[in-house]
Design a protein around this motif. Structure first.
Motif, mmCIF file in Angstrom:
data_model
loop_
_atom_site.group_PDB
_atom_site.id
_atom_site.type_symbol
_atom_site.label_atom_id
_atom_site.label_comp_id
_atom_site.label_asym_id
_atom_site.label_seq_id
_atom_site.Cartn_x
_atom_site.Cartn_y
_atom_site.Cartn_z
ATOM 1 N N TRP A 127 4.699 9.442 -0.451
ATOM 2 C CA TRP A 127 4.980 8.927 -1.792
ATOM 3 C C TRP A 127 6.066 7.857 -1.722
ATOM 4 O O TRP A 127 5.995 6.827 -2.404
ATOM 5 N N LYS A 128 7.071 8.123 -0.916
ATOM 6 C CA LYS A 128 8.166 7.163 -0.740
ATOM 7 C C LYS A 128 7.633 5.830 -0.243
ATOM 8 O O LYS A 128 7.984 4.770 -0.767
ATOM 9 N N THR A 129 6.759 5.886 0.759
ATOM 10 C CA THR A 129 6.174 4.663 1.304
ATOM 11 C C THR A 129 5.347 3.935 0.246
ATOM 12 O O THR A 129 5.393 2.705 0.134
ATOM 13 N N GLY A 130 4.616 4.682 -0.558
ATOM 14 C CA GLY A 130 3.799 4.087 -1.610
ATOM 15 C C GLY A 130 4.628 3.349 -2.641
ATOM 16 O O GLY A 130 4.274 2.233 -3.070
ATOM 17 N N VAL A 131 5.738 3.944 -3.051
ATOM 18 C CA VAL A 131 6.617 3.300 -4.035
ATOM 19 C C VAL A 131 7.254 2.057 -3.429
ATOM 20 O O VAL A 131 7.389 1.017 -4.094
ATOM 21 N N GLN A 132 7.653 2.142 -2.160
ATOM 22 C CA GLN A 132 8.236 0.984 -1.494
ATOM 23 C C GLN A 132 7.239 -0.168 -1.431
ATOM 24 O O GLN A 132 7.589 -1.323 -1.710
ATOM 25 N N ILE A 133 5.997 0.144 -1.069
ATOM 26 C CA ILE A 133 4.961 -0.892 -0.972
ATOM 27 C C ILE A 133 4.709 -1.530 -2.335
ATOM 28 O O ILE A 133 4.563 -2.754 -2.450
ATOM 29 N N THR A 134 4.665 -0.707 -3.387
ATOM 30 C CA THR A 134 4.460 -1.221 -4.746
ATOM 31 C C THR A 134 5.571 -2.182 -5.141
ATOM 32 O O THR A 134 5.315 -3.269 -5.688
ATOM 33 N N ALA A 135 6.813 -1.804 -4.854
ATOM 34 C CA ALA A 135 7.961 -2.650 -5.188
ATOM 35 C C ALA A 135 7.914 -3.967 -4.418
ATOM 36 O O ALA A 135 8.164 -5.043 -4.977
ATOM 37 N N ILE A 136 7.568 -3.877 -3.139
ATOM 38 C CA ILE A 136 7.524 -5.088 -2.311
ATOM 39 C C ILE A 136 6.448 -6.048 -2.800
ATOM 40 O O ILE A 136 6.683 -7.263 -2.893
ATOM 41 N N ILE A 137 5.281 -5.520 -3.121
ATOM 42 C CA ILE A 137 4.208 -6.392 -3.620
ATOM 43 C C ILE A 137 4.627 -7.073 -4.917
ATOM 44 O O ILE A 137 4.387 -8.270 -5.118
ATOM 45 N N ALA A 138 5.266 -6.319 -5.812
ATOM 46 C CA ALA A 138 5.725 -6.893 -7.086
ATOM 47 C C ALA A 138 6.715 -8.032 -6.836
ATOM 48 O O ALA A 138 6.683 -9.065 -7.527
ATOM 49 N N LEU A 139 7.585 -7.864 -5.846
ATOM 50 C CA LEU A 139 8.557 -8.911 -5.516
ATOM 51 C C LEU A 139 7.879 -10.107 -4.864
ATOM 52 O O LEU A 139 8.223 -11.264 -5.147
ATOM 53 N N LEU A 140 6.910 -9.834 -4.001
ATOM 54 C CA LEU A 140 6.222 -10.922 -3.294
ATOM 55 C C LEU A 140 5.427 -11.816 -4.244
ATOM 56 O O LEU A 140 5.303 -13.023 -4.009
ATOM 57 N N VAL A 141 4.869 -11.222 -5.301
ATOM 58 C CA VAL A 141 4.041 -12.010 -6.231
ATOM 59 C C VAL A 141 4.824 -12.425 -7.474
ATOM 60 O O VAL A 141 4.243 -12.749 -8.514
ATOM 61 N N ASN A 142 6.150 -12.409 -7.368
ATOM 62 C CA ASN A 142 7.010 -12.865 -8.474
ATOM 63 C C ASN A 142 6.742 -12.114 -9.776
ATOM 64 O O ASN A 142 6.603 -12.704 -10.855
ATOM 65 N N ASN A 143 6.617 -10.794 -9.646
ATOM 66 C CA ASN A 143 6.486 -9.907 -10.805
ATOM 67 C C ASN A 143 5.184 -10.109 -11.588
ATOM 68 O O ASN A 143 5.098 -9.826 -12.786
ATOM 69 N N PHE A 144 4.153 -10.594 -10.922
ATOM 70 C CA PHE A 144 2.835 -10.724 -11.563
ATOM 71 C C PHE A 144 2.194 -9.340 -11.678
ATOM 72 O O PHE A 144 2.263 -8.544 -10.736
#
Length: 203
Positions: free
Chosen positions: A135-152
């Motif tokens: 679960w921790k890894t999943g939340v981290q991945i979600t946060a990283i993707i959100a940052l990479l796509v400029n909060n799209f």
């Protein structure tokens, strides 16, 4: 080396590809629409990151379905996850997209748990990733993707999902780390090694 472990190693080799597109200055145009903007560098890095992150589920499924679970795989899989997450977090800090404090907290936890895994390995014990760790890894991945796509696409409703997800990732990362240490506190017992030595070799 079996197929599952090869996929895990492939995930590690994708890390420098992601960092290249995030940190190396390439003259690529940007996508701009309705005030939202993202560079092609970020698009490519995001797609490669998603590909790398998705292999975590793939190698695990192959290992379990084909009965290819090995101690090497149990060690490589979480290590590959940590290297991937740490590398991208550091890149995001360099890009001024992530608070350095969040990156430090997450990476420090990962190093601490990795150290604990090494102690366990010396004791002949392999600490496989548990459900909370996944679960921790999943939340981290979600946060990283959100940052990479400029909060799209949350940019259009003026909601800082990337910021919320980043702090959520930091909190669950710290919590899961505490759980790991509590569950394996016997490995940190200073009297453990003394007792093991005093017992001597058994015949």
């Amino acid at each position: 080396m079996n197929l599952a472990n090869r996929i895990t190693i492939a995930r590690i080799f994708l890390i420098p590809v992601i960092m290249f597109f995030l940190l190396v200055r390439i003259d690529l145009s940007s996508l701009v629409f309705f005030g939202y903007s993202i560079t092609w560098n970020q698009v490519i890095a995001t797609l490669v990151f998603i590909l790398a992150a998705s292999t975590d589920k793939l190698d695990g499924y192959i290992a379990r379905s084909r009965k290819l679970v090995t101690n090497l795989g149990k060690l490589l899989d979480p290590l590959a996850d940590k290297l991937l997450i740490a590398a991208v977090l550091i890149s995001l800090v360099e890009m001024d997209k992530l608070d350095a404090l969040i990156a430090i907290v997450i990476i420090s936890r990962e190093f601490a748990v990795t150290g604990l895994r090494q102690i366990a390995l010396l004791e002949g014990k392999v600490m496989a990733a548990d459900r909370l760790g996944k679960w921790k890894t999943g939340v981290q991945i979600t946060a990283i993707i959100a940052l990479l796509v400029n909060n799209f696409p949350f940019y259009f409703i003026d909601f800082r999902f990337d910021l919320v997800a980043s702090w959520a990732a930091a909190i669950i990362t710290v919590y899961s780390g505490i759980v790991y240490f509590v569950k394996n506190k016997e490995l940190l017992d200073p009297n453990r090694e003394k007792q093991s030595r005093s017992a001597g070799p058994q015949t």
